[in-house]
Design a protein around this motif. Structure first.
Motif: not given
Ligand SMILES: Cc1ncc(COP(=O)(O)O)c(C=O)c1O
Length: 452
Positions: A100-102, A112-114, A301-308, A340-343
Motif C-alpha cells: 500500500k505504501l509503495a 520498499r519499507t523498513f 521508505m527507500i527509492n530504487e537507487k538505495i534498493e539497488k 490509509l484507506e480513510i486518508v
C-alpha cells in the motif's frame, strides 16, 4: 477501575513524563489525565471535554474511535497478535502495508519499507540505511549527516544528534560525531535580515551547498530535513527551497531524506510533505499519521537507487544488521491499512488544505490584535503562533506565558500545545470549521486575558 483520585495520586508518585521537568508534576492537580476520545474531542478524568487542537501529538489524523480501525485491530488479534520480520520471517499485514505504501508513495519514487515502532526508530533506520548504502556501494567515507537548525528528528542518539535545537541535545551530550547543522529558512528570525521568503530560500540552499563543499562531498552520506519544521516551531520553507536542495543533493550525490513523521499522509494539505514542494527524496520516514496512533508504528521508505545499492552487494556490506523486535508488528500494520484507506477515501489531505486555510485566516488577525503575538504561520493543519515579549526586538515570551495560554484554552474547551514561546496547533485532519472555531475562540479568550 481506577478512580480519578487514584490516577492523579499515582501519576504524581510513579510516572516519569517525557519532555518536561518532573518537579511540577508532583502536584497531583497539574497533569491532564485524558481518558476518552471521540472524533476530534477528548475528555479528561474529571469529565472536561475539549477539541483536541494537538491531535494527540500530531498523530491522531483520522480522529478518535474509528470503528474500521478498531475492527482491523480486533480481527488481527483474533488471528495472531505477533510475528517477527527478522531474517526470512514475515507476516501478512506488514506485506500488505508495504504494498500500500509503495503505491501511495510511487510518485515520490519510493519502493520498499523498513518497519519500526515510531518516528525516532524510523529516523534511526534512515541514518543506518544511509550508512550501509554508501558502504555497500563502495563509498565507505560517506558517513556524515547534515540537517537543519531548528529541526526535530526524535530522541534516539542518532536522531537527537541531527536535531537542531539545543534543548533536545544539551543534557545528553556528547552526541554522535559526524553530524552538522545548517541554517533553516526561518523568515521571522534569520541571521541575514532577509525579509523576502524566496530570497531566504535561495540563501539557505546555498548555505547547504557550502557546507557540503566544506565537509567534502565524498564524506556526506545524507541531508535530512522536515518538509515543514514542526516541533522546531512551524517553520514553513518558501516554495523554491526544497527543489533547490534536491538539485544540490543530486549535484553532490548526497542522499535526501524527507522526515515525514509529522507531514506524512496529509498534514500539510498534500499526501506527503515532499509532494507539497514537488520533490522526490531518496528516503522518507513515517510514523504518527501512518495509523493515526492506534498502535505504535514507524516506517522508513527507500527509492530504487538505495534498493539497488543494497540488493546488488553480495558481501557483508549489503547486510542490514539493524531491526526491532516490533518491526512490522502485525497489529500495528493491520491498523494502518484501514487508516490509509480513510486518508484516501475521505481525501484527508484536501480537508487539511481547506481547513488549514480557514484556521490560518482566523488566527492571522491575532498578530495585529495582540502585542504578545509576533507571528502566525503554517501549512495545512500544521499551524503555529510565535509569542514575543516585545514586537520590536522580537524577544521571545517567557515559556510560562504559553503554559498559561494553554491552561486558559483548556478551560475554554480546546487543548493546545505550548512549546517554549510557541503555541503549536495540529488537530485531527478530519476537523470541521465549527470545531476550529472552538480552538480559535479559546485562544482569543486566553490572549485577551493575558495580553497586557
Ligand atoms: C519530524 C519528526 N521526526 C521524528 C519524530 C520522532 O517521533 P517519535 O516521537 O514517534 O519517536 C518526531 C516526533 O514528533 C517528529 O516530529
Amino acid at each position: 477501575m481506577a478512580t480519578p483520585k487514584f490516577v492523579k495520586e499515582h501519576n504524581a508518585k510513579h510516572m516519569i513524563h517525557p519532555m518536561t521537568h518532573q518537579a511540577p508534576l508532583q502536584d497531583k492537580n497539574r497533569p491532564k489525565i485524558v481518558s476518552q476520545g471521540e472524533g476530534v474531542y477528548i475528555t479528561d478524568v474529571d469529565g472536561n471535554k475539549m477539541v483536541d487542537g494537538v491531535g494527540g501529538l500530531w498523530n491522531v489524523n483520522v480522529g478518535y474511535n474509528r470503528p474500521e480501525i478498531k475492527q482491523a485491530i480486533m480481527d488481527q488479534l483474533d488471528k495472531i497478535h505477533y510475528s517477527s520480520l527478522f531474517g526470512t520471517m514475515t507476516n501478512e499485514p506488514a506485506i500488505e502495508l508495504s504494498h500500500k505504501l509503495a503505491q501511495m508513495a510511487a510518485p515520490e519514487g519510493m519502493k520498499r519499507t523498513f518497519f519500526s515502532s515510531g518516528g525516532s526508530d524510523a529516523i534511526e533506520t534512515a541514518l543506518r540505511l544511509a550508512r550501509v548504502y554508501w558502504k555497500s556501494v563502495g563509498q565507505k567515507d560517506r558517513y556524515k549527516f547534515i540537517s537543519l537548525k531548528g529541526g526535530y528528528h526524535g530522541t534516539h542518539f542518532g536522531g537527537a544528534s541531527i536535531n537542531g535545537n539545543t534543548i533536545y541535545r544539551r543534557n545528553f551530550e556528547p552526541m554522535l560525531p559526524g553530524c552538522f547543522h545548517v541554517q533553516n529558512p526561518y523568515l521571522y528570525r534569520n541571521p541575514y535580515g532577509i525579509t523576502d521568503h524566496e530570497e531566504l530560500g535561495e540563501v539557505c540552499a546555498k548555505v547547504l551547498e557550502e557546507e557540503i563543499l566544506f565537509q567534502g562531498p565524498d564524506t556526506v552520506a545524507a541531508f535530512i530535513a522536515e518538509p515543514v519544521q514542526g516541533a522546531g516551531g512551524l517553520i514553513v520553507p518558501p516554495a523554491n527551497y526544497w527543489p533547490r536542495i534536491r538539485e544540490i543533493c543530486t549535484k553532490y550525490d548526497v542522499l535526501l531524506v524527507s522526515d515525514e513523521v509529522v507531514t506524512g499522509f496529509g498534514r500539510t494539505g498534500t499526501m506527503f510533505g515532499a509532494r507539497t514542494w514537488g520533490v522526490k527524496p531518496d528516503m522518507m520516514t513515517f510514523a504518527k499519521g501512518i495509523n493515526s496512533g492506534y498502535v505504535p508504528l514507524g516506517a522508513t521508505m527507500i527509492n530504487e537507487k538505495i534498493e539497488k545499492g543494497l540488493l546488488e552487494n553480495e558481501d557483508t556490506f549489503g547486510m542490514i544488521m539493524h531491526g526491532y523486535t516490533y518491526s512490522g508488528h502485525p497489529v500495528a500494520c493491520a491498523a494502518a491499512i484501514p487508516n490509509l484507506e480513510i486518508v484516501e477515501n475521505e481525501d484527508i489531505p484536501a480537508n487539511s488544505a481547506v481547513r488549514g486555510e480557514y484556521f490560518y485566516n482566523k488566527l492571522a488577525p491575532f498578530i495585529d490584535r495582540f502585542k504578545s503575538i509576533g507571528d502566525v504561520r503554517g501549512k495545512g493543519l500544521m499551524l503555529g503562533i510565535e509569542m514575543v515579549a516585545d514586537k520590536e526586538t522580537k524577544a521571545p515570551q517567557d515559556p510560562a506565558f504559553g503554559q498559561q495560554i494553554a491552561a486558559i484554552a483548556q478551560k475554554e474547551g480546546a487543548m493546545v500545545r505550548a512549546s517554549g514561546h510557541k503555541i503549536i496547533l495540529s488537530p485531527p485532519l478530519t476537523i470541521n470549521n465549527e470545531e476550529i472555531d472552538v480552538i480559535v475562540n479559546a485562544l482569543d479568550v486566553a490572549f485577551s486575558e493575558l495580553d497586557r
